[in-house]
Design a protein around this motif. Structure first.
Motif, PDB file in Angstrom:
ATOM      1  N   ARG A   1       0.831  -1.203   0.000  1.00 28.18           N
ATOM      2  CA  ARG A   1       0.000   0.000   0.000  1.00 28.18           C
ATOM      3  C   ARG A   1       0.870   1.259   0.000  1.00 28.18           C
ATOM      4  O   ARG A   1       0.518   2.273  -0.617  1.00 28.18           O
ATOM      5  CB  ARG A   1      -0.946  -0.031   1.204  1.00 28.18           C
ATOM      6  N   ASP A   2       2.020   1.200   0.690  1.00 29.30           N
ATOM      7  CA  ASP A   2       2.959   2.328   0.650  1.00 29.30           C
ATOM      8  C   ASP A   2       3.498   2.545  -0.765  1.00 29.30           C
ATOM      9  O   ASP A   2       3.611   3.684  -1.242  1.00 29.30           O
ATOM     10  CB  ASP A   2       4.123   2.083   1.609  1.00 29.30           C
TER      11      ASP A   2
ATOM     12  N   GLU B   1       0.928   4.202  -2.893  1.00 33.50           N
ATOM     13  CA  GLU B   1       0.819   5.641  -2.633  1.00 33.50           C
ATOM     14  C   GLU B   1       1.960   6.413  -3.279  1.00 33.50           C
ATOM     15  O   GLU B   1       1.767   7.518  -3.784  1.00 33.50           O
ATOM     16  CB  GLU B   1       0.781   5.911  -1.127  1.00 33.50           C
TER      17      GLU B   1
ATOM     18  N   THR C   1       1.191   9.183  -5.978  1.00 36.11           N
ATOM     19  CA  THR C   1       1.582  10.554  -5.672  1.00 36.11           C
ATOM     20  C   THR C   1       2.466  11.122  -6.773  1.00 36.11           C
ATOM     21  O   THR C   1       2.296  12.270  -7.204  1.00 36.11           O
ATOM     22  CB  THR C   1       2.317  10.615  -4.318  1.00 36.11           C
TER      23      THR C   1
ATOM     24  N   ARG D   1      -6.224   1.809   3.081  1.00 32.00           N
ATOM     25  CA  ARG D   1      -5.303   2.733   3.729  1.00 32.00           C
ATOM     26  C   ARG D   1      -4.329   1.948   4.592  1.00 32.00           C
ATOM     27  O   ARG D   1      -4.703   0.970   5.224  1.00 32.00           O
ATOM     28  CB  ARG D   1      -6.080   3.727   4.594  1.00 32.00           C
TER      29      ARG D   1
END
Length: 229
Positions: A107-108, A111, A115, A153
């Protein structure tokens, strides 16, 4: 952070040296033991080895920062150890917690990819080349690792601390260290006499590194009761 007893820099230095001497043999012995018995799945072995490695790295950062009289980097090392201590205990509570934290890796990554793409979209009005391929590769890799809810999340460390009943202790320590780890007004314009604060951060950091190491060993010995260095 407790006012008493006063910080003991000598004891802190001795504790950190023991931690630094503990890191490599613990990692090597754990890898060898688990290679033969395989009681920890490969993802959890990777996670535990990462915990061991970073306890050593952050303990080393404490030493270097204290020796160079850098309260900002000392506070950062303390903050990192405080967060690491929460994750190690959180993952040690159950296999489910450990897998949940491991899955946050994907999940990191998601992101980071998204981003970067948002910035690219804002500047060039189009996704960057390879964005779709990266997203597809991440999805496929996550499925292979049995990572569910890729679009969910990640678990905040504050929530992990609350789940293990350490939210107040974690929040207070993290906030105090953050006042000196960042270029805050307190750091940039505060009093210059920082020795007592340095000693306190060094002492608490050493205690936190020891806490990390003890919890790691406790997690390992749940599966390998005779695990010894």
């Amino acid at each position: 952070m407790p006012i008493e007893p006063p910080p003991n820099a000598v004891a802190a230095a001795e504790a950190i040296q023991k931690i630094l001497a503990w890191v490599e043999p613990t990692g090597d012995t754990f890898k060898k033991t688990n290679r033969e018995a395989k009681l920890f799945p490969s993802w959890q072995e990777t996670q535990l080895l990462g915990f061991i490695r970073y306890v050593g790295l952050y303990a080393s950062d404490l030493n270097k920062s204290y020796s160079s009289n850098r309260v900002d980097s000392l506070a950062q090392a303390l903050r990192n150890l405080t967060e690491l201590d929460v994750w190690i205990e959180f993952c040690g509570v159950s296999m489910e917690n450990a897998k949940r934290f491991f899955d946050d890796m994907a999940r990191d990554i998601r992101e980071v990819i998204e981003t970067h793409n948002k910035v690219h979209l804002h500047k060039y009005k189009a996704s960057y080349e390879g964005f779709d391929d990266l997203r597809k590769t991440l999805t496929e890799s996550s499925a292979t690792l049995q990572i569910t809810n890729l679009d969910g999340r990640f678990t905040p460390v504050s929530q992990a601390a609350k789940d293990i009943g350490r939210d107040l202790r974690y929040a207070s320590m993290y906030k105090i260290a953050s006042k000196f780890a960042h270029p805050t007004s307190l750091l940039l314009s505060g009093a210059r006499d920082e020795q007592v604060l340095m000693d306190r951060f060094y002492d608490v950091g050493a205690q936190t590194a020891v806490s990390c190491a003890l919890t790691i060993q406790k997690t390992i010995t749940k599966q390998y009761p005779n695990f010894e260095l």
